[in-house]
Motif scaffolding. Sequence first.
Motif, PDB file in Angstrom:
ATOM      1  N   ASP A  63       0.826  -1.210   0.000  1.00 57.28           N
ATOM      2  CA  ASP A  63       0.000   0.000   0.000  1.00 57.28           C
ATOM      3  C   ASP A  63       0.861   1.261   0.000  1.00 57.28           C
ATOM      4  OD1 ASP A  63      -2.270  -1.533  -0.007  1.00 57.28           O
ATOM      5  OD2 ASP A  63      -2.567  -1.438   2.170  1.00 57.28           O
ATOM      6  N   ALA A  64       1.965   1.218   0.755  1.00 56.33           N
ATOM      7  CA  ALA A  64       2.850   2.393   0.813  1.00 56.33           C
ATOM      8  C   ALA A  64       3.470   2.675  -0.557  1.00 56.33           C
ATOM      9  CB  ALA A  64       3.947   2.173   1.859  1.00 56.33           C
ATOM     10  N   ILE A  65       3.871   1.598  -1.258  1.00 58.53           N
ATOM     11  CA  ILE A  65       4.454   1.771  -2.589  1.00 58.53           C
ATOM     12  C   ILE A  65       3.394   2.302  -3.553  1.00 58.53           C
ATOM     13  CG2 ILE A  65       5.447   0.542  -4.570  1.00 58.53           C
ATOM     14  CD1 ILE A  65       6.837  -1.327  -2.495  1.00 58.53           C
ATOM     15  N   ALA A  66       2.198   1.723  -3.472  1.00 52.52           N
ATOM     16  CA  ALA A  66       1.110   2.168  -4.359  1.00 52.52           C
ATOM     17  C   ALA A  66       0.819   3.650  -4.159  1.00 52.52           C
ATOM     18  CB  ALA A  66      -0.147   1.338  -4.103  1.00 52.52           C
ATOM     19  N   LYS A  67       0.806   4.075  -2.903  1.00 53.85           N
ATOM     20  CA  LYS A  67       0.505   5.482  -2.614  1.00 53.85           C
ATOM     21  C   LYS A  67       1.627   6.400  -3.112  1.00 53.85           C
ATOM     22  CE  LYS A  67      -1.020   8.744   0.879  1.00 53.85           C
ATOM     23  NZ  LYS A  67      -0.063   9.782   0.483  1.00 53.85           N
ATOM     24  N   ALA A  68       2.876   5.982  -2.878  1.00 49.69           N
ATOM     25  CA  ALA A  68       4.009   6.814  -3.319  1.00 49.69           C
ATOM     26  C   ALA A  68       4.019   6.953  -4.842  1.00 49.69           C
ATOM     27  CB  ALA A  68       5.326   6.214  -2.817  1.00 49.69           C
ATOM     28  N   ILE A  69       3.669   5.869  -5.539  1.00 44.97           N
ATOM     29  CA  ILE A  69       3.614   5.925  -7.010  1.00 44.97           C
ATOM     30  C   ILE A  69       2.502   6.874  -7.449  1.00 44.97           C
ATOM     31  CG2 ILE A  69       3.014   4.579  -9.076  1.00 44.97           C
ATOM     32  CD1 ILE A  69       4.553   2.222  -7.834  1.00 44.97           C
ATOM     33  N   ASP A  70       1.370   6.733  -6.796  1.00 45.84           N
ATOM     34  CA  ASP A  70       0.218   7.578  -7.100  1.00 45.84           C
ATOM     35  C   ASP A  70       0.530   9.057  -6.874  1.00 45.84           C
ATOM     36  OD1 ASP A  70      -2.234   6.538  -8.025  1.00 45.84           O
ATOM     37  OD2 ASP A  70      -3.219   7.664  -6.382  1.00 45.84           O
ATOM     38  N   ASP A  71       1.124   9.358  -5.713  1.00 40.74           N
ATOM     39  CA  ASP A  71       1.456  10.752  -5.371  1.00 40.74           C
ATOM     40  C   ASP A  71       2.447  11.366  -6.359  1.00 40.74           C
ATOM     41  OD1 ASP A  71      -0.158  10.516  -3.192  1.00 40.74           O
ATOM     42  OD2 ASP A  71       1.463  10.354  -1.714  1.00 40.74           O
ATOM     43  N   SER A  72       3.356  10.520  -6.878  1.00 37.96           N
ATOM     44  CA  SER A  72       4.398  11.055  -7.759  1.00 37.96           C
ATOM     45  C   SER A  72       3.875  11.255  -9.176  1.00 37.96           C
ATOM     46  CB  SER A  72       5.593  10.105  -7.803  1.00 37.96           C
ATOM     47  OG  SER A  72       5.248   8.927  -8.515  1.00 37.96           O
ATOM     48  N   GLY A  73       2.810  10.535  -9.512  1.00 37.65           N
ATOM     49  CA  GLY A  73       2.265  10.626 -10.861  1.00 37.65           C
ATOM     50  C   GLY A  73       3.035   9.804 -11.888  1.00 37.65           C
ATOM     51  N   ILE A  74       3.977   8.989 -11.411  1.00 40.30           N
ATOM     52  CA  ILE A  74       4.793   8.194 -12.327  1.00 40.30           C
ATOM     53  C   ILE A  74       4.015   6.940 -12.757  1.00 40.30           C
ATOM     54  CG2 ILE A  74       5.971   6.659 -10.691  1.00 40.30           C
ATOM     55  CD1 ILE A  74       8.581   7.492 -11.939  1.00 40.30           C
ATOM     56  N   ASN A  75       4.404   6.392 -13.919  1.00 37.15           N
ATOM     57  CA  ASN A  75       3.807   5.153 -14.406  1.00 37.15           C
ATOM     58  C   ASN A  75       4.432   3.964 -13.647  1.00 37.15           C
ATOM     59  OD1 ASN A  75       3.401   2.803 -15.899  1.00 37.15           O
ATOM     60  ND2 ASN A  75       4.036   3.699 -17.843  1.00 37.15           N
ATOM     61  N   PRO A  76       3.626   3.076 -13.052  1.00 34.14           N
ATOM     62  CA  PRO A  76       4.201   1.965 -12.271  1.00 34.14           C
ATOM     63  C   PRO A  76       5.211   1.134 -13.065  1.00 34.14           C
ATOM     64  CG  PRO A  76       1.799   1.983 -12.082  1.00 34.14           C
ATOM     65  CD  PRO A  76       2.154   3.056 -13.063  1.00 34.14           C
ATOM     66  N   GLY A  77       5.029   1.036 -14.377  1.00 35.27           N
ATOM     67  CA  GLY A  77       5.955   0.265 -15.206  1.00 35.27           C
ATOM     68  C   GLY A  77       7.355   0.852 -15.262  1.00 35.27           C
TER      69      GLY A  77
END
Length: 289
Positions: free
Chosen positions: A127-141
């Motif tokens: 969940d922490a990784i998902a949130k950090a990715i979301d906040d940054s706006g970066i593509n998970p890939g």
Amino acid sequence: AAKAAGRGKHCFYEPSMHSEAADRQALENDLRQAIDRGELEVNYQPIVRAASEEVSGFESLVRWNHPVRGPISPAKFIPLAEECGLIGSIGHWVMETALKEAAHWPSHVRIAINLSPIQFNDPGIVDAIAKAIDDSGINPGQVELEITEGVFLAEGESADETFARLKNLGVRLALDDFGTGYSSLGYLKKAPFDKIKIDQSFVRGAASPTNRNSAIIRAIVTLAESLEMETCAEGVETHDDLALIRELGCSHVQGYIFGRPAKPEEAREVANRSRVEADGFQCLREPRH
Ligand code: C2E
Ligand code: MG
Ligand code: MG
Ligand code: MG
């Protein structure tokens, strides 16, 4: 010692160890405040496609500039952070910082983040990784998590589930420092890795005719290819080693020959280049260590 014991795992004490223990305790206290005092920073080392010399991405590497002692190597303070319960907050800070920085790069450039086994086994990590990715706006890939074999030793019940949930987020997984530690081939079938990072100890000087490292690298590359994983040779410093690494078929290269860990501004500039030349990018700020 009694004072330290209350704080957790740092509790051994012998008179002969006094200065070492006191030194460690002092360092631990300093590390506890390092984030708030702005003493940590993240540097970025290019990872290059072996065939084309295109910048594939950067590995984020944390740096601690101690106000009195000067720069302290992560090889020293990351294990300390793991032992004294600080790796969670440091690792989280590195992740947030690196993902925000990578949002400034072209969208094909990846960001690699080292995940300590302790972080990996934290139930809240996905969940922490998902949130950090979301906040940054970066593509998970674009995000590659570097995990060492240590995660399999301290394996929680839910390691398989964690791997599945991470893959579900769409992030990439790399097995770091492969060949050191225990290197059970069982690990390769257990977890859905996208890349194997071949440890520097096999790479450095592999071009020398008297050592057997090139045979080992060749075997790792063959194995990785049949499992459809990429390979990255770590620690390539010389043109001879680079030539050999290419001949052995590693898909990616990382090492001083293509650039040392660099400040964010410098990495941003390199991220925007189409390719990076061997020896063409020098970070003069970080001394060799
Ligand atoms: P690592 O993840 O295997 O990172 C690669 C290390 O090799 C880095 O050392 C990098 O500076 C160094 N390196 C890369 N190319 C060359 C080369 O051509 N020659 C030589 N001599 N060295 C090269 P660094 O930055 O000192 O980090 C050491 C270790 O500390 C890392 O090994 C990783 O295990 C840990 N670490 C660093 N940053 C973090 C972090 O943010 N989180 C966690 N959990 N661990 C970290
Ligand atoms: Mg790494
Ligand atoms: Mg490594
Ligand atoms: Mg390493």
